[in-house]
Design a protein around this motif. Structure first.
Motif, PDB file in Angstrom:
ATOM      1  N   GLY A 129       0.839  -1.263   0.067  1.00 57.20           N
ATOM      2  CA  GLY A 129      -0.127  -0.042  -0.086  1.00 57.20           C
ATOM      3  C   GLY A 129       0.732   1.395  -0.051  1.00 57.20           C
ATOM      4  N   ARG A 130       2.007   1.280   0.551  1.00 49.91           N
ATOM      5  CA  ARG A 130       2.825   2.386   0.707  1.00 49.91           C
ATOM      6  C   ARG A 130       3.124   2.919  -0.820  1.00 49.91           C
ATOM      7  NH1 ARG A 130       6.176  -1.730   1.915  1.00 49.91           N
ATOM      8  NH2 ARG A 130       8.173  -2.014   0.707  1.00 49.91           N
ATOM      9  N   LEU A 131       3.143   2.065  -1.712  1.00 47.79           N
ATOM     10  CA  LEU A 131       3.404   2.404  -3.179  1.00 47.79           C
ATOM     11  C   LEU A 131       2.240   3.068  -3.931  1.00 47.79           C
ATOM     12  CD1 LEU A 131       5.717  -0.669  -4.160  1.00 47.79           C
ATOM     13  CD2 LEU A 131       6.482   1.548  -3.414  1.00 47.79           C
ATOM     14  N   VAL A 132       1.323   2.956  -3.264  1.00 47.66           N
ATOM     15  CA  VAL A 132       0.014   3.630  -4.049  1.00 47.66           C
ATOM     16  C   VAL A 132      -0.489   4.684  -3.216  1.00 47.66           C
ATOM     17  CG1 VAL A 132      -2.224   2.696  -5.060  1.00 47.66           C
ATOM     18  CG2 VAL A 132      -0.248   1.189  -4.398  1.00 47.66           C
ATOM     19  N   PRO A 133      -0.174   5.876  -3.358  1.00 58.99           N
ATOM     20  CA  PRO A 133      -0.579   7.123  -2.828  1.00 58.99           C
ATOM     21  C   PRO A 133      -2.011   7.393  -3.297  1.00 58.99           C
ATOM     22  CG  PRO A 133       0.850   7.719  -4.507  1.00 58.99           C
ATOM     23  CD  PRO A 133       0.958   6.198  -4.541  1.00 58.99           C
ATOM     24  N   ARG A 134      -2.616   8.428  -2.719  1.00 59.04           N
ATOM     25  CA  ARG A 134      -3.979   8.780  -2.988  1.00 59.04           C
ATOM     26  C   ARG A 134      -3.986   9.160  -4.388  1.00 59.04           C
ATOM     27  NH1 ARG A 134      -6.297  14.220  -2.913  1.00 59.04           N
ATOM     28  NH2 ARG A 134      -8.638  13.809  -2.639  1.00 59.04           N
ATOM     29  N   GLY A 135      -5.385   8.610  -4.974  1.00 59.07           N
ATOM     30  CA  GLY A 135      -5.617   8.919  -6.420  1.00 59.07           C
ATOM     31  C   GLY A 135      -5.627   7.489  -7.191  1.00 59.07           C
ATOM     32  N   THR A 136      -5.993   7.921  -8.610  1.00 57.95           N
ATOM     33  CA  THR A 136      -6.031   6.863  -9.450  1.00 57.95           C
ATOM     34  C   THR A 136      -4.780   6.202 -10.036  1.00 57.95           C
ATOM     35  OG1 THR A 136      -8.458   7.430  -9.753  1.00 57.95           O
ATOM     36  CG2 THR A 136      -7.399   6.040 -11.573  1.00 57.95           C
ATOM     37  N   HIS A 137      -4.383   4.984 -10.143  1.00 63.66           N
ATOM     38  CA  HIS A 137      -3.232   4.648 -10.720  1.00 63.66           C
ATOM     39  C   HIS A 137      -3.342   3.598 -11.644  1.00 63.66           C
ATOM     40  CE1 HIS A 137      -1.039   6.730  -7.686  1.00 63.66           C
ATOM     41  NE2 HIS A 137      -2.321   6.435  -6.758  1.00 63.66           N
ATOM     42  N   HIS A 138      -2.305   3.356 -12.506  1.00 64.88           N
ATOM     43  CA  HIS A 138      -2.555   2.098 -13.406  1.00 64.88           C
ATOM     44  C   HIS A 138      -1.639   0.926 -13.431  1.00 64.88           C
ATOM     45  CE1 HIS A 138      -5.031   5.321 -15.677  1.00 64.88           C
ATOM     46  NE2 HIS A 138      -3.968   5.994 -15.542  1.00 64.88           N
ATOM     47  N   VAL A 139      -1.932  -0.016 -13.171  1.00 63.00           N
ATOM     48  CA  VAL A 139      -1.196  -1.286 -13.144  1.00 63.00           C
ATOM     49  C   VAL A 139      -1.072  -2.254 -14.194  1.00 63.00           C
ATOM     50  CG1 VAL A 139      -0.929  -3.515 -11.478  1.00 63.00           C
ATOM     51  CG2 VAL A 139      -1.623  -1.532 -10.832  1.00 63.00           C
ATOM     52  N   THR A 140      -0.057  -2.258 -14.988  1.00 61.00           N
ATOM     53  CA  THR A 140       0.123  -2.848 -16.344  1.00 61.00           C
ATOM     54  C   THR A 140       0.921  -4.208 -16.090  1.00 61.00           C
ATOM     55  OG1 THR A 140      -0.008  -0.736 -17.447  1.00 61.00           O
ATOM     56  CG2 THR A 140       0.892  -2.718 -18.602  1.00 61.00           C
ATOM     57  N   ALA A 141       0.776  -5.350 -16.759  1.00 55.79           N
ATOM     58  CA  ALA A 141       1.360  -6.630 -16.800  1.00 55.79           C
ATOM     59  C   ALA A 141       1.541  -6.529 -18.312  1.00 55.79           C
ATOM     60  CB  ALA A 141       0.780  -7.839 -16.474  1.00 55.79           C
ATOM     61  N   ARG A 142       3.014  -6.882 -18.596  1.00 53.14           N
ATOM     62  CA  ARG A 142       3.482  -6.950 -20.040  1.00 53.14           C
ATOM     63  C   ARG A 142       4.325  -8.305 -20.083  1.00 53.14           C
ATOM     64  NH1 ARG A 142       6.594  -1.930 -21.902  1.00 53.14           N
ATOM     65  NH2 ARG A 142       4.658  -1.220 -21.831  1.00 53.14           N
ATOM     66  N   LEU A 143       4.101  -9.126 -21.148  1.00 55.34           N
ATOM     67  CA  LEU A 143       4.721 -10.320 -21.468  1.00 55.34           C
ATOM     68  C   LEU A 143       6.125 -10.351 -22.030  1.00 55.34           C
ATOM     69  CD1 LEU A 143       1.897 -12.915 -21.961  1.00 55.34           C
ATOM     70  CD2 LEU A 143       2.726 -12.010 -19.824  1.00 55.34           C
ATOM     71  N   TYR A 144       7.258 -10.878 -21.622  1.00 56.28           N
ATOM     72  CA  TYR A 144       8.626 -10.748 -22.219  1.00 56.28           C
ATOM     73  C   TYR A 144       8.767 -12.185 -22.491  1.00 56.28           C
ATOM     74  CZ  TYR A 144       9.210  -5.945 -21.104  1.00 56.28           C
ATOM     75  OH  TYR A 144       8.615  -4.388 -21.178  1.00 56.28           O
ATOM     76  N   ALA A 145       9.786 -12.454 -23.628  1.00 60.34           N
ATOM     77  CA  ALA A 145      10.458 -13.660 -23.823  1.00 60.34           C
ATOM     78  C   ALA A 145      11.585 -13.804 -22.871  1.00 60.34           C
ATOM     79  CB  ALA A 145      10.848 -13.812 -25.341  1.00 60.34           C
ATOM     80  N   ASP A 146      12.175 -14.967 -22.983  1.00 56.86           N
ATOM     81  CA  ASP A 146      13.399 -15.106 -22.056  1.00 56.86           C
ATOM     82  C   ASP A 146      14.754 -14.192 -22.364  1.00 56.86           C
ATOM     83  OD1 ASP A 146      12.248 -16.696 -19.923  1.00 56.86           O
ATOM     84  OD2 ASP A 146      12.271 -18.481 -21.319  1.00 56.86           O
TER      85      ASP A 146
END
Length: 225
Positions: A129-146
Motif C-alpha cells: 500500500g505504501r507504493l500507492v498514494p492517494r488517487g487513481t493509478h494504472h497497473v500494467t502487466a506485459r509479457l516478455y520472452a526469455d
C-alpha cells in the motif's frame, strides 16, 4: 609396386575417416537442431521504455494476458493490493531458464504508472500500500520472452492494464479488469472495494522498493518476499 599399394591403402583409410567424420557431424547437427529452438516471430525496430525490442508473432498463436487487481481484505493490510495474472498460450519460465526466445514462454513485467515494480515468474503479486498514494493509478502487466524481447502483435506489446484508486482515508477500490492485451483478448469489467485499517503513507513515484511474490525476481522497483 609396394608404394602404389601403400598409397591406395592410405587413400582408402582417409576416405573412411572422412565418411565417419561427416556422419558424426551430421548427427551432431541433428541433435543440436532438436535442442535449440527455431527462430520465433520477427524482431521489430520498436522498443519498450527500456530499449527492449518487440518480437512480433502471429495473433492466432500469440500469448495473452489479463490482469486483475483487488484490495487486500486483511484488516491489517495497510492498503495493499493483490494482483493476479491470467495467461493463455503462455507459461512462466523457471529461474535459470536459458536466455532464448521460445514460443509461449517467458516472464511478466509489472508496472505501476509506467514504472517497473516487479518481474514475475508466477501469476500472483502483492502490491504494498505504501507504493500507492492517494488517487487513481494504472497497473500494467506485459509479457516478455526469455531473451528480453517483448511479445507483440501488430506492432503493439502483449499487455493488460487495470486501474486502481486509493483515497486519503485509507479506503481503496480497484477494477477487476483491464484494457486487454495486444493479442486481442477481452476481459470482463467490474470493481472491488475494501477498507484498510490505516491510511497508507503517500510516496512519490520513486518510492521504496515493492515486495514481489516468491516466484518474482528482485527488481530496482520490487523486492522478493
Amino acid at each position: 609396386m609396394w608404394w602404389t599399394r601403400g598409397l591406395l591403402a592410405a587413400l582408402a583409410f582417409c576416405a573412411l575417416l572422412g565418411v565417419s567424420a561427416g556422419c558424426g557431424t551430421g548427427d551432431a547437427h541433428e541433435r543440436r537442431g532438436e535442442i535449440s529452438a527455431s527462430p520465433v516471430g520477427k524482431v521489430l525496430d520498436e522498443t519498450d521504455e527500456e530499449g527492449r525490442h518487440f518480437r512480433e508473432v502471429d495473433k492466432k498463436r500469440a500469448p495473452e494476458v489479463a490482469v486483475e487487481v483487488q484490495p487486500d481484505a486483511a484488516p491489517d493490510s495497510g492498503g495493499s493490493w493483490d494482483v493476479t495474472l491470467t495467461v493463455h498460450n503462455f507459461r512462466f519460465s523457471r529461474p535459470g531458464t536459458p536466455s532464448a526466445a521460445v514460443a509461449g514462454r517467458g516472464i511478466a513485467h509489472l508496472y505501476l504508472d509506467g514504472r517497473t515494480i516487479a518481474r514475475l515468474r508466477t501469476a500472483e503479486y502483492h502490491l504494498a500500500g505504501r507504493l500507492v498514494p492517494r488517487g487513481t493509478h494504472h497497473v500494467t502487466a506485459r509479457l516478455y520472452a526469455d531473451d528480453g524481447t517483448v511479445w507483440a502483435v501488430h506492432g503493439k506489446p502483449v499487455e493488460s492494464t487495470a486501474d486502481i484508486t486509493a483515497s486519503e482515508t485509507g479506503s481503496a477500490s480497484g477494477s477487476a479488469s483491464e484494457t486487454g492485451s495486444a493479442s486481442g483478448s477481452a476481459s470482463e469489467t467490474g470493481s472491488a472495494s475494501a477498507s484498510a485499517s490505516t491510511p497508507p503513507p503517500a510516496v512519490s513515484g520513486s518510492g521504496p522498493p515493492a515486495r514481489t511474490d516468491t516466484g518474482g525476481s528482485p527488481d530496482p522497483g520490487g523486492k522478493a518476499s
